[in-house]
Write a protein that holds these residues in place. Structure first.
Motif, mmCIF file in Angstrom:
data_model
loop_
_atom_site.group_PDB
_atom_site.id
_atom_site.type_symbol
_atom_site.label_atom_id
_atom_site.label_comp_id
_atom_site.label_asym_id
_atom_site.label_seq_id
_atom_site.Cartn_x
_atom_site.Cartn_y
_atom_site.Cartn_z
ATOM 1 N N PRO A 98 -7.947 8.189 -5.379
ATOM 2 C CA PRO A 98 -8.490 8.020 -4.026
ATOM 3 C C PRO A 98 -9.301 9.234 -3.561
ATOM 4 O O PRO A 98 -10.362 9.083 -2.959
ATOM 5 C CB PRO A 98 -7.229 7.817 -3.168
ATOM 6 C CG PRO A 98 -6.250 7.188 -4.109
ATOM 7 C CD PRO A 98 -6.501 7.867 -5.433
ATOM 8 N N ASN A 112 -2.290 -0.754 -3.204
ATOM 9 C CA ASN A 112 -1.739 -0.527 -4.539
ATOM 10 C C ASN A 112 -2.435 -1.475 -5.531
ATOM 11 O O ASN A 112 -1.854 -2.467 -5.964
ATOM 12 C CB ASN A 112 -0.236 -0.798 -4.476
ATOM 13 C CG ASN A 112 0.508 -0.066 -5.546
ATOM 14 O OD1 ASN A 112 -0.092 0.516 -6.451
ATOM 15 N ND2 ASN A 112 1.819 -0.104 -5.468
ATOM 16 N N TRP A 148 -15.397 -2.287 -1.997
ATOM 17 C CA TRP A 148 -15.114 -0.985 -1.395
ATOM 18 C C TRP A 148 -15.156 -1.076 0.127
ATOM 19 O O TRP A 148 -16.044 -1.720 0.692
ATOM 20 C CB TRP A 148 -16.143 0.039 -1.880
ATOM 21 C CG TRP A 148 -15.980 1.388 -1.250
ATOM 22 C CD1 TRP A 148 -16.646 1.887 -0.165
ATOM 23 C CD2 TRP A 148 -15.083 2.424 -1.672
ATOM 24 N NE1 TRP A 148 -16.222 3.153 0.123
ATOM 25 C CE2 TRP A 148 -15.266 3.519 -0.791
ATOM 26 C CE3 TRP A 148 -14.148 2.533 -2.706
ATOM 27 C CZ2 TRP A 148 -14.538 4.703 -0.916
ATOM 28 C CZ3 TRP A 148 -13.437 3.715 -2.832
ATOM 29 C CH2 TRP A 148 -13.635 4.778 -1.945
ATOM 30 N N ALA A 201 -11.270 2.853 -0.022
ATOM 31 C CA ALA A 201 -10.499 2.254 -1.109
ATOM 32 C C ALA A 201 -11.094 0.894 -1.460
ATOM 33 O O ALA A 201 -11.858 0.323 -0.672
ATOM 34 C CB ALA A 201 -9.038 2.076 -0.694
ATOM 35 N N TYR A 202 -10.732 0.411 -2.621
ATOM 36 C CA TYR A 202 -11.126 -0.932 -3.031
ATOM 37 C C TYR A 202 -10.054 -1.930 -2.594
ATOM 38 O O TYR A 202 -8.866 -1.673 -2.744
ATOM 39 C CB TYR A 202 -11.290 -1.013 -4.544
ATOM 40 C CG TYR A 202 -12.543 -0.362 -5.047
ATOM 41 C CD1 TYR A 202 -13.754 -1.057 -5.071
ATOM 42 C CD2 TYR A 202 -12.531 0.960 -5.485
ATOM 43 C CE1 TYR A 202 -14.915 -0.455 -5.526
ATOM 44 C CE2 TYR A 202 -13.685 1.564 -5.944
ATOM 45 C CZ TYR A 202 -14.871 0.848 -5.964
ATOM 46 O OH TYR A 202 -16.021 1.445 -6.408
ATOM 47 N N VAL A 205 -3.557 3.602 1.232
ATOM 48 C CA VAL A 205 -4.468 2.903 0.318
ATOM 49 C C VAL A 205 -3.713 1.776 -0.387
ATOM 50 O O VAL A 205 -2.511 1.869 -0.628
ATOM 51 C CB VAL A 205 -5.091 3.875 -0.714
ATOM 52 C CG1 VAL A 205 -6.049 4.831 -0.040
ATOM 53 C CG2 VAL A 205 -4.026 4.634 -1.466
ATOM 54 N N ALA A 253 -1.720 8.118 0.581
ATOM 55 C CA ALA A 253 -2.469 8.890 -0.410
ATOM 56 C C ALA A 253 -2.158 10.378 -0.278
ATOM 57 O O ALA A 253 -1.622 10.834 0.731
ATOM 58 C CB ALA A 253 -3.963 8.652 -0.217
ATOM 59 N N ARG A 312 -2.770 6.929 -9.251
ATOM 60 C CA ARG A 312 -2.535 6.591 -7.848
ATOM 61 C C ARG A 312 -2.689 7.796 -6.921
ATOM 62 O O ARG A 312 -3.088 7.653 -5.777
ATOM 63 C CB ARG A 312 -1.139 5.989 -7.674
ATOM 64 C CG ARG A 312 -1.047 4.555 -8.178
ATOM 65 C CD ARG A 312 0.360 4.021 -8.016
ATOM 66 N NE ARG A 312 0.467 2.637 -8.427
ATOM 67 C CZ ARG A 312 0.693 2.217 -9.661
ATOM 68 N NH1 ARG A 312 0.816 3.095 -10.635
ATOM 69 N NH2 ARG A 312 0.784 0.932 -9.939
ATOM 70 N N TYR A 342 -14.925 2.719 -10.613
ATOM 71 C CA TYR A 342 -13.477 2.842 -10.598
ATOM 72 C C TYR A 342 -13.059 2.831 -12.049
ATOM 73 O O TYR A 342 -13.554 2.026 -12.823
ATOM 74 C CB TYR A 342 -12.853 1.668 -9.831
ATOM 75 C CG TYR A 342 -11.462 1.950 -9.335
ATOM 76 C CD1 TYR A 342 -11.276 2.757 -8.220
ATOM 77 C CD2 TYR A 342 -10.358 1.436 -9.978
ATOM 78 C CE1 TYR A 342 -10.003 3.038 -7.758
ATOM 79 C CE2 TYR A 342 -9.082 1.713 -9.507
ATOM 80 C CZ TYR A 342 -8.910 2.515 -8.401
ATOM 81 O OH TYR A 342 -7.650 2.790 -7.953
ATOM 82 N N SER A 371 0.853 -1.182 0.000
ATOM 83 C CA SER A 371 0.000 0.000 0.000
ATOM 84 C C SER A 371 0.889 1.231 0.000
ATOM 85 O O SER A 371 2.112 1.118 0.116
ATOM 86 C CB SER A 371 -0.906 -0.014 1.236
ATOM 87 O OG SER A 371 -0.126 -0.222 2.400
ATOM 88 N N ARG A 421 -3.794 8.447 5.397
ATOM 89 C CA ARG A 421 -4.617 7.451 4.716
ATOM 90 C C ARG A 421 -3.720 6.589 3.854
ATOM 91 O O ARG A 421 -3.108 7.055 2.902
ATOM 92 C CB ARG A 421 -5.624 8.220 3.844
ATOM 93 C CG ARG A 421 -6.619 7.398 3.099
ATOM 94 C CD ARG A 421 -7.536 8.358 2.356
ATOM 95 N NE ARG A 421 -8.438 7.686 1.453
ATOM 96 C CZ ARG A 421 -8.957 8.236 0.358
ATOM 97 N NH1 ARG A 421 -8.659 9.487 0.053
ATOM 98 N NH2 ARG A 421 -9.769 7.564 -0.399
ATOM 99 N N SER A 476 -18.620 3.758 -3.781
ATOM 100 C CA SER A 476 -18.590 2.497 -4.530
ATOM 101 C C SER A 476 -19.492 2.558 -5.759
ATOM 102 O O SER A 476 -19.302 1.807 -6.714
ATOM 103 C CB SER A 476 -19.015 1.341 -3.622
ATOM 104 O OG SER A 476 -20.280 1.612 -3.073
#
Lengths: 388, 560
Positions: free
Chosen positions: B513, B371, B384, B390-391, B369, B249, B509, B532, B246, B367, B528
């Motif tokens: 987010p 990768n 989500w 994040a997913y 997130v 962000a 990237r 995406y 990860s 935060r 969600s």
């Protein structure tokens, strides 16, 4: 789910790509009555949002040259008419020939285009090298060039036409699938959608890569074949390439966009049909990289940023299908652009509107109408310059 | 360099930077060398030519691109100079320190509207195109000589298990497989790493494309990868373990692109080998484990902690031990300073009290997130999670994803702390057949509004001083993203095409987010539901030369 606001429409259009939206806009301007456009994807999700933005007037046949020339004029006016800047940049289209036979073929094209009053030229290898900085020595025997061809940024063109059509009262439903057509006494009577049926005397098939499938659902089959084409973008660089470059032998094409990215693709010969989806194949990136760096070696030092794909909607003779279907009056075809819908849409959509309104058109129905596929005669002409 | 250090440090390669001689120590990147003089403003942003300094330290952002021996867009943080290298900066005219094109930043304080502007008068079209084309792009195209030097023979391997990432989870997985007699191949982007005992480890190696596997599973995964600078790799793997971790962000606030604003990854990466980071008095934004880690490791250079919410007692103790001032429940509204952050403006949530805190860096540790681009690319089913917003991949307790033959472990799959190596170990045991497939792990809450949805709801109701950059790679402003919803368009796919957000070198990237949360707020639905954007190959920008070398190695496809 959103559903249609009305029970009945004067015209329904399947496909909210550039051809469907331009057609809706032309019809709304002509006062055709309530118009509904449905699309099962999102706006710009099909080929209209996946193409390289090329607009050219160098074609094999007079009919296509004229449609393209009219479209170029329309795209020049676009910003003032639709409020969006599409960055239409007339910096030329350059076809590359690797053999004398290819150059002879391009010369014939060039002469035809010249006879239509456009400044098409044949370039020697030095002329090509002046326009493609860093091209490998000996890679070409010459090329065909037309400076008033160019490239545009497709997305704002979609937003502009979408908003203009909606401002004229056109209803656009996204995420709604057209599942079939109903008829009464042999004439179109309605469109069935995933959001419910509507009554309509006219259905326009502008579904791009899915138009063959939708025509089949409507019972008016056409021989279109959807083929997946792949494309990539390299990282943005300061400007160093002006024209759109297209190689005759393998369909390799690339140009540098306003943002500085090199965007290009080549013909991959994937199996036909849309079932494979719009993904990138493992073979594409290496093949495209090798092909492009063999032609312009210095590009090897650039990074690929992203790759994607979309569907060409190909016809057997290379001409689009534009016109009402005699087998099912009220069903109008507006597809088969073979990857060139964006560049022909402004002019082609006027002829589609003519067909919807049943007003006279300057297109030869034997050349562009669906009847050419099921009539007794062989096609009158073939448009072979289906490249790039 | 002092005489003292010359005695302990072996001499490294000498190279030139902007025409001046520099000397590296072995293992230094170009950025490591430049950091000895402080944080370098290496880059100018592509549209407004605003000064930029490194953001991420990981080779993901766009802010440290340099030209090396005629090759453009080489990341200074990833490139180890060789003797005689010529390193130049790219994006300023006449120089990066004085860039005349930055006039566009001052002349157009609310940004250039390239969508609607430049349409009239018609006769000026060519002039507009000439000017705007020259404002964009990073650097000049590569020289032919630099491209010719990138010819390296490709490498083709067939392996049973390929592990992407040599972090704690990837290592644990590899170690267990090795102990059972297996020989996994591990690849990692890092420049140097501790060896993974018994397993082969390729460093500086990045996955470029992990295509979905044919549905019948008859063929292995065909993974395209490359080793820097440009060696292409084709890795045919029966099974793949994704352990790519990860990252920290970015955050939306006024002038959030100012030099000195960096992620926690960046702050830690730019303090290599326990040396000092390139700042003296930073504010750290965040209140979780990551913020605590930054405060602990860099306490002498941290002056304040700004927390979006309440500060847990443990972190309060860490801060008071380190003499770090705390601003709890605060909105970070804007950074001041032009070529370097000088202070930040905070607004207390609730009371609305405004305070201004002097600092020379802003470290974003709020935060982390996952990768995930590679997981989206291969078609893994994703879910989500409200926090951190994040997913994550849907995995069973052993890390199996919805894609047959594909595992996801470690923080990319949501495992934190000590759970991370454990997840790698469990995946290895299931790869060895010791663990049967289980149900999807539903222990993590799926929905529920996350902390940063509330934060942005409050922040975006306020005035917006300064320039809010939503997409640093392409210099796209927050208002350009918000214009998408205002124009009646919905969903992240259209937002990407309308604004250009997410199309730059970081592959989304550092914009997606935040953009997902902003779009969700404006569209009035859950993040969600915003979707995406399709994660297109490559996972990281990949040199054309590396891909070209692989072409003869590719198996014939199912072509006509």
């Amino acid at each position: 789910m959103t559903s249609p606001r009305r029970a009945a429409y004067a015209v329904t259009i399947v496909g909210a790509g550039i051809v469907g939206l331009f057609t809706a806009y032309q019809l709304a301007r002509a006062g055709a009555g309530p118009i509904l456009v449905v699309d099962r994807g999102f706006l710009s999700g099909g080929a209209s949002g996946r193409n390289g933005g090329g607009v050219r007037q160098q074609w094999d046949t007079r009919a296509t040259v004229r449609l393209a020339r009219e479209s170029v004029a329309a795209y020049r006016r676009f910003g003032r008419e639709f409020g969006y800047n599409i960055w239409f940049r007339q910096s030329g289209y350059l076809f590359l020939a690797e053999t004398p036979a290819e150059l002879a073929r391009l010369t014939t094209v060039s002469q035809l285009v010249r006879s239509e009053g456009l400044d098409a030229r044949i370039l020697d290898p030095e002329g090509v090298a002046r326009r493609v900085d860093g091209i490998a020595p000996g890679a070409v025997v010459g090329g065909a060039y037309l400076g008033s061809d160019g490239t545009l940024y497709p997305f704002p063109a979609i937003w502009g036409v979408y908003e203009a059509a909606r401002a004229l009262g056109v209803e656009v439903l996204l995420g709604v699938d057209a599942t079939g057509v109903t008829s009464k006494d042999g004439h179109v009577a309605g469109l069935v959608t995933s959001a419910g049926p509507v009554a309509t005397p006219r259905v326009v098939n502008a579904a791009g890569g899915w138009s063959g499938e939708f025509a089949r659902r409507a019972g008016v089959e056409v021989p279109n074949v959807a083929t997946r084409h792949e494309i990539l973008a390299l990282e943005p660089m300061r400007p160093f390439l002006d024209p759109m470059v297209v190689r005759v032998s393998d369909g390799l094409y690339f140009s540098q966009t306003m943002r500085g990215e090199i965007v290009g693709g080549l013909t991959m010969h994937h199996p036909p049909g849309t079932t494979g989806g719009m993904s990138t194949s493992p073979e594409f990136l290496p093949r495209m990289a090798r092909t492009l760096t063999a032609l312009v070696p210095r590009l090897g030092g650039l990074n690929v940023l992203r790759a994607w794909s979309g569907f060409y909607d190909d016809t057997p003779d290379g001409f689009p299908v534009i016109g009402e279907d005699p087998r099912l009056p009220g069903f109008v075809h507006a597809h088969g652009f073979g990857g060139h819908g964006f560049m022909l849409a402004p002019a082609a959509s006027r002829r589609v509107a003519d067909a919807v309104l049943r007003t006279p058109s300057d297109l030869d129905p034997e050349q562009f109408g669906p009847q050419r596929f099921f009539g007794p005669r062989a096609p009158a002409a073939v448009e072979r310059l289906q490249l790039g | 360099m002092t005489a003292d250090s010359e005695m302990v440090e072996p001499a490294g390669p000498r190279f030139s930077f902007e025409g001046r001689p520099r000397e590296a120590r072995p293992g230094d990147s170009v950025l490591d060398v430049l950091l000895r003089d402080g944080l370098p403003n290496l880059q100018r942003s592509p549209h407004y030519h605003r000064p930029r300094a490194p953001l991420c330290g990981l080779g993901q952002c766009t802010n440290c691109l340099v030209r090396v021996n005629g090759r453009p867009n080489v990341r200074a943080c990833r490139y180890e100079p060789a003797e005689g290298d010529r390193v130049e900066t790219e994006n300023g005219w006449p120089s990066r320190r004085f860039d005349a094109l930055a006039g566009f930043d001052l002349l157009f304080p609310s940004g250039l509207d390239t969508l609607h502007g430049f349409r009239r008068p018609a006769w000026a079209t060519r002039f507009y195109q000439f000017v705007v084309r020259r404002l964009t792009g990073f650097g000049a195209p590569p020289s032919s000589e630099s491209a010719a030097r990138l010819r390296a023979p490709p490498e083709v391997r067939s392996v049973d298990v390929l592990i992407l990432g040599a972090g704690r989870a990837g290592r644990a997985c590899a170690a267990r497989l090795v102990a059972a007699g297996g020989s996994p191949l591990v690849i990692d982007r890092a420049r140097s790493l501790e060896p993974v005992s018994g397993a082969e480890l390729l460093t500086r190696t990045t996955v470029s494309f992990l295509p979905p596997r044919p549905a019948d599973g008859a063929r292995p995964f065909e993974v395209l990868a490359y080793t820097e600078p440009a060696r292409g790799l084709l890795l045919r793997a029966q099974r793949v373990v994704v352990a790519v971790g990860s990252y920290d962000a970015s955050l939306l606030f006024g002038s959030n692109d100012r030099p000195g604003v960096m992620t926690a990854d960046g702050a830690l990466a730019m303090a290599p080998r326990g040396g000092p980071p390139p700042f003296r008095a930073a504010i750290v934004f965040g209140a979780g484990d990551r913020a605590a880690e930054v405060v602990r490791r860099l306490e002498a250079q941290v002056s304040a902690l700004v927390a979006p919410g309440v500060v847990p007692p443990e972190l309060v103790r860490v801060c008071s031990d380190a003499g770090v001032e705390i601003y709890p429940r605060s909105l970070l509204v804007r950074a001041h300073g032009r070529s370097r952050v000088r202070s930040v403006e905070l607004v207390a949530r609730g009371s609305g009290t405004v305070s201004r805190v002097a600092c020379d860096a802003v470290v974003l540790a709020h935060r982390r997130v996952p990768n995930v681009p590679v997981l989206f690319q291969v078609g893994t089913r994703m879910r989500w999670h409200g926090d951190p917003g994040a997913y994550f991949p849907e995995v069973d307790p052993a890390g199996r994803t919805s894609v047959p033959g594909l595992w996801a472990v470690g923080s990319v799959a949501g495992a934190r702390g000590a759970a991370s190596p454990l997840s790698g170990d469990r995946a290895a045991r299931s790869l060895l057949g010791a663990l049967p497939a289980g149900p999807v792990d539903a222990s993590r809450p799926e929905a529920g509004p996350g902390e940063f949805e509330g934060y942005y709801r409050e922040l975006l109701r306020r005035p917006r001083p300064g320039r809010w950059v939503a997409c640093p790679c392409e210099d796209i402003l927050l208002k350009e993203l918000e214009a998408v919803t205002a124009g009646g368009y919905r969903g992240v796919e259209v937002a990407k095409r309308y604004s250009g957000l997410g199309t730059g070198l970081c592959q989304g990237r550092y914009c997606l987010p935040d953009a997902l949360l902003v779009l969700a707020l404006h569209e009035g639905r859950a993040p969600s539901e915003v979707g995406y954007s399709t994660q297109r190959p490559p996972v990281h920008p990949t040199p054309l030369a590396a891909l070209a070398a692989l072409e003869p190695q590719m198996a014939p496809s199912e072509e006509r």
